[in-house]
Design a protein around this motif. Structure first.
Motif, short mmCIF file in Angstrom:
data_model
loop_
_atom_site.label_atom_id
_atom_site.label_comp_id
_atom_site.label_asym_id
_atom_site.label_seq_id
_atom_site.Cartn_x
_atom_site.Cartn_y
_atom_site.Cartn_z
N ARG A 120 59.21 45.62 5.64
CA ARG A 120 59.14 44.33 6.46
C ARG A 120 57.89 44.40 7.21
NH1 ARG A 120 61.72 40.11 8.33
NH2 ARG A 120 61.38 39.52 10.37
N TYR A 121 57.52 45.65 8.07
CA TYR A 121 56.35 45.51 8.77
C TYR A 121 54.85 45.35 7.73
CZ TYR A 121 52.79 47.25 11.85
OH TYR A 121 51.63 47.43 12.84
N GLN A 122 55.07 45.71 6.62
CA GLN A 122 54.12 45.63 5.77
C GLN A 122 54.02 44.12 5.41
OE1 GLN A 122 51.28 47.23 4.67
NE2 GLN A 122 51.93 49.57 4.31
N ALA A 123 55.11 43.50 5.25
CA ALA A 123 55.08 41.92 4.66
C ALA A 123 54.71 41.19 5.67
CB ALA A 123 56.85 41.85 4.54
N GLN A 255 56.29 36.05 1.58
CA GLN A 255 56.35 37.41 1.58
C GLN A 255 57.33 38.15 2.52
OE1 GLN A 255 53.65 39.94 -0.34
NE2 GLN A 255 55.72 40.46 -0.29
N VAL A 256 57.46 37.67 3.63
CA VAL A 256 58.40 38.49 4.49
C VAL A 256 59.92 38.15 4.25
CG1 VAL A 256 59.39 38.33 6.86
CG2 VAL A 256 56.93 38.22 6.62
N PRO A 257 60.18 36.68 3.72
CA PRO A 257 61.68 36.57 3.32
C PRO A 257 61.91 37.80 1.93
CG PRO A 257 60.57 34.65 3.70
CD PRO A 257 59.69 35.50 3.88
N LEU A 258 60.98 37.71 1.10
CA LEU A 258 61.18 38.31 -0.20
C LEU A 258 61.38 39.93 0.05
CD1 LEU A 258 58.78 36.86 -2.59
CD2 LEU A 258 61.24 36.91 -2.81
N ARG A 260 62.91 41.61 2.21
CA ARG A 260 64.44 42.26 2.46
C ARG A 260 64.82 42.38 1.11
NH1 ARG A 260 65.66 36.59 2.65
NH2 ARG A 260 67.21 35.92 1.45
N PHE A 261 64.55 42.29 -0.01
CA PHE A 261 65.11 42.51 -1.20
C PHE A 261 64.60 43.95 -1.67
CE2 PHE A 261 65.23 37.90 -1.51
CZ PHE A 261 66.76 37.70 -1.68
#
Length: 402
Positions: A120-123, A255-258, A260-261
């Motif tokens: 998540r941080y990277q996103a 990018q951030v929502p994706l 989490r998958f």
């Protein structure tokens, strides 16, 4: 570090879109000289990722990152001082070396500071970086409207100053804890221990080789789409920059929502299956874009751009997790440095791959998407055994960094 990523990419956006024009109109280089300069600098940059990762395992990460940012600044300022071809090649090579090193160092920082939340941080970091790149690119476009050599020089100076600002901002960053600077309690590694380094780890090297193929989507937007649009002759010439805008907007928004998958190692590996399908569909859409008139071509090219962007985001999520999960905890910098070679090597392989697809026609794009899709499946199988064995590290005893 998010602020640093934004400032860094604003500077890169100022320079990347005008660098070829600068060397042509300000430095007076020929097309052949510019091409050679870019190729040599790109080759020199390949060494940046493993070198940066290696140094980060031996010295405080923030200190290494500050040094790299200053190297980039010096290289950029140096370009302003000469039009001598040999010196331009040297300075661009140093800048490229620093650029690739900075890329792996910021990833390593995120890995150490965010821990389990690294994906998540990277996103978030990638979203911020894309926003910075867009701002820099828009500023460069506005500056070019002045149509003067001074505008080019100011853009290059802005790029150099952004690296100075990044170095100063890094001084304020907390040095993350690291398992890299450790000693082991025994000279004999456990049965599940990783090899002494990434260059002896066959599984990791095979993973990096497959990831090089998965990074080929980058060349689609930089080379493939613009040339294919010109090659088909039925798509509007102004479509290429619009598709780049679509790519940027999708990354910033999704990018951030994706992410989490792919928040766990198992989830990241599982994403390789939908990624494989996405690459295959993107290749089909590119091939189909050559089968109709202007409207049909535009629709299929837009669909292809959206699919390649989705693939780009899924692969980024997967790579952030797997490149760390497959690495030994006591050599994270060295491992991530070797993984950085995948993206560096793609910069040389990618243009050749997409131009080959263009020259072959629709069948070439089908093969392009198909090969990457198959590589996703190969990687899915490749990492299975390593991940089921658990963490790859020997028992460490932390050594003081003072």
């Amino acid at each position: 570090m998010l602020t640093i990523a934004f400032v860094d990419r604003v500077g890169s956006g100022l320079w990347a879109s005008v660098s070829v024009l600068y060397f042509t109109y300000v430095s007076g280089l020929s097309i052949g000289q510019v091409g050679t300069l870019v190729a040599v600098a790109g080759a020199a940059g390949i060494a940046g990722a493993p070198l940066g990762g290696r140094l980060a395992d031996r010295f405080p990460l923030t200190h290494v990152l500050i040094t790299v940012q200053l190297l980039r600044a010096v290289a950029s300022f140096a370009l302003l001082t000469t039009d001598h071809y040999g010196l331009l090649v040297v300075y661009c090579s140093l800048g490229s070396l620093g650029d690739r090193a900075a890329n792996v160092l910021t990833k390593l920082y995120a890995t150490r500071i965010a821990g389990p939340d690294r994906v998540r941080y990277q996103a978030v970091q990638r979203t911020v970086a894309n926003a910075g790149w867009a701002l820099g690119g828009l500023t460069a476009a506005a500056a070019l409207a002045l149509d003067s050599t001074a505008a080019y020089r100011w853009l290059l100076a802005g790029d150099a100053l952004s690296f100075v600002a990044c170095a100063l901002l890094t001084l304020r960053c907390h040095e993350p804890r690291s398992a890299s600077r450790t000693v082991t309690t025994s000279k004999q590694p456990s049965p599940t221990a990783a090899p002494t380094g990434p260059w002896r780890d066959r599984t990791y090297l095979a993973y990096v080789a497959t990831d090089t193929v998965l990074f080929l989507d980058d060349a689609v937007f930089k080379v493939g789409l613009p040339l294919w649009i010109a090659h088909t002759g039925t798509a509007p010439h102004g479509l290429a920059p619009l598709l780049l805008v679509l790519n940027n907007v999708m990354v910033v928004g999704l990018q951030v929502p994706l992410a989490r998958f792919g928040a766990t190692t198992a989830a990241a590996r599982a994403l390789l299956i939908p990624l494989s399908v996405t690459f295959a569909l993107a290749g089909i859409a590119m091939a189909a874009s050559a089968t109709g008139g202007t409207v049909t071509t535009t629709l299929f090219l837009t669909a292809a751009a959206a699919l390649f962007t989705l693939a780009e985001m899924l692969h980024a999520t997967i790579a952030w997790e797997l490149s760390v999960a497959l690495a030994a905890d006591t050599s994270q910098g060295a491992y991530l440095g070797v993984h950085g070679l995948a993206q560096s090597a793609q910069r040389s392989i990618g243009p050749l791959a997409v131009t080959t697809a263009i020259a072959t026609g629709p069948a070439g794009w089908l093969a392009f998407g198909g090969v990457i899709a198959v590589t996703c499946a190969i990687q899915h199988r490749l990492v299975r055994e390593r991940l089921t064995r658990g963490p790859l590290s020997v028992a460490p005893v932390t050594v003081s960094e003072h």
